[in-house]
Design an enzyme around this catalytic site. Structure first.
Site: not given
Length: 364
Positions: A20, A22, A219
């Site tokens: 991922d 961001d 995240d």
């Protein structure tokens, strides 16, 4: 699922790492230094990499350029965005030149245009579909046109349903919050959600790379990790973005990662990553994996892990005792929480436990 041997590097157990962006590689447009160093190291070692993002506000070439500006040698074909995936689904569903009402960034409009469809902005353009993605400039007028178009019969596609976006100042509303506005107004869900937690971005990345043992890194529990679980892939949760240790303790079954690390350094250093408990036999139909523990399914008995930590339930309170790394303490607390022990109130039973709970922001 693949597992790494004790003392070995986590990354060596996998033939592709899917990141991922961001919250993992950067926060907004500010690089996370440890992530840049880790990805640079993977590039130098020749490890196949891919980047799967729910962000629909940039095209793959722009994402690759952004990452290259941070010192990472990323090619556009390594980037998979929810905008590209959404445009592909629309092109498969509707004839060329069909009008599609786009709510979102110019990048999403460009992807729709690139597959031969015609981006429009108003109900009067008679759109056959609405595709909704995040952009800071999306306002009431855009949402109103989308609501009117869906009520008139247009199919509703959402690039993703991330409730928040990570920033250096804290989480801010994401596309999922904007989708929630339309969901409230229309009293219905989108017809199609394209991005994570749907598994398509992950399976496409693995297929494109010819990988058989991918590791996903994210995240967020509700998108990155759930998407990996639904795709049948191992996952690494890093604590550089949205998810905090307390969130992990309350993770639902379909959003529980295989590993947790403070940052991407956990890919290389066994001391910086912890394996988390797998599902119980009655949940997975197989032997549970994770930190070795006794008493994990017997009410009243403590969770005793082979990593030096122990969790004992005392009424509505859990007590952590022992010693070891903070991440291993978190893994043991997850073993307790995920087997039904109370974890809303955790007391330290040793100086090491007090230090670990402080590191994890779980000390009350």
């Amino acid at each position: 699922m693949t597992t790494s041997s004790p003392g070995s590097r986590l990354v060596d157990a996998y033939d592709l790492v899917i990141f991922d962006l961001d919250g993992v590689i950067y926060l907004v447009d500010r690089p996370i230094e440890t992530a840049v160093a880790a990805v640079g190291r993977l590039h130098a070692e020749g490890k196949p990499l891919a980047y799967a993002t729910n962000n629909a506000s940039r095209r793959p070439a722009a994402v690759a350029a952004l990452l290259s500006g941070m010192g990472l040698a990323v090619q556009p074909h390594e980037v998979l965005t929810s905008a590209v995936a959404a445009a592909g689904l629309l092109a498969n569903r509707f004839p060329a030149d069909s009008p599609v009402l786009v709510v979102g960034a110019e990048a999403l409009r460009a992807e729709v245009r690139a597959v031969g469809l015609r981006p429009v902005r108003r109900l009067e353009d008679e759109p056959v579909a609405v595709v909704q993605g995040y952009a800071p400039e999306v306002g009431w007028a855009d949402l109103a046109e989308a609501a009117l178009a869906v009520r008139a019969g247009a199919e509703w596609f959402a690039t993703n349903t991330d409730r928040t976006l990570p920033t250096a100042r804290g989480p801010v509303p994401g596309n999922g919050s904007l989708v929630a506005v339309l969901r409230t107004a229309l009293e219905r869900d989108p017809d199609v959600v394209v991005g994570k937690p749907e598994p398509a971005l992950f399976t496409a990345a693995a297929r494109q790379a010819g990988a058989t043992r991918p590791l996903t890194v994210g995240d967020r529990l509700d998108t990155d990790i759930e998407g990996a679980v639904r795709a049948g892939l191992d996952s690494l949760l890093v604590l550089t973005g949205v998810t905090r240790p307390v969130d992990l303790l309350h993770a639902p079954l379909l959003a529980r990662p295989t590993y947790v690390a403070t940052d991407l350094g956990g890919l290389f250093d066994p001391a910086q990553v912890a394996r988390l408990p797998g599902p119980a036999p009655e949940e997975a139909g197989s032997t549970a994996s994770g930190p070795a523990a006794t008493g994990s399914r017997v009410p009243g008995l403590p969770i005793v892990a082979d990593n030096g930590w122990q969790v004992t339930a005392n009424g509505e309170t859990a007590q952590l005792t022992g010693s070891g790394s903070s991440l291993e303490a978190l893994a043991t607390l997850c073993a307790a929480a995920w087997s039904g022990r109370p974890v809303d109130s955790i007391e330290p039973g040793s100086d090491a436990a007090r230090s670990a709970l402080g590191d994890l922001d779980l000390l009350r």
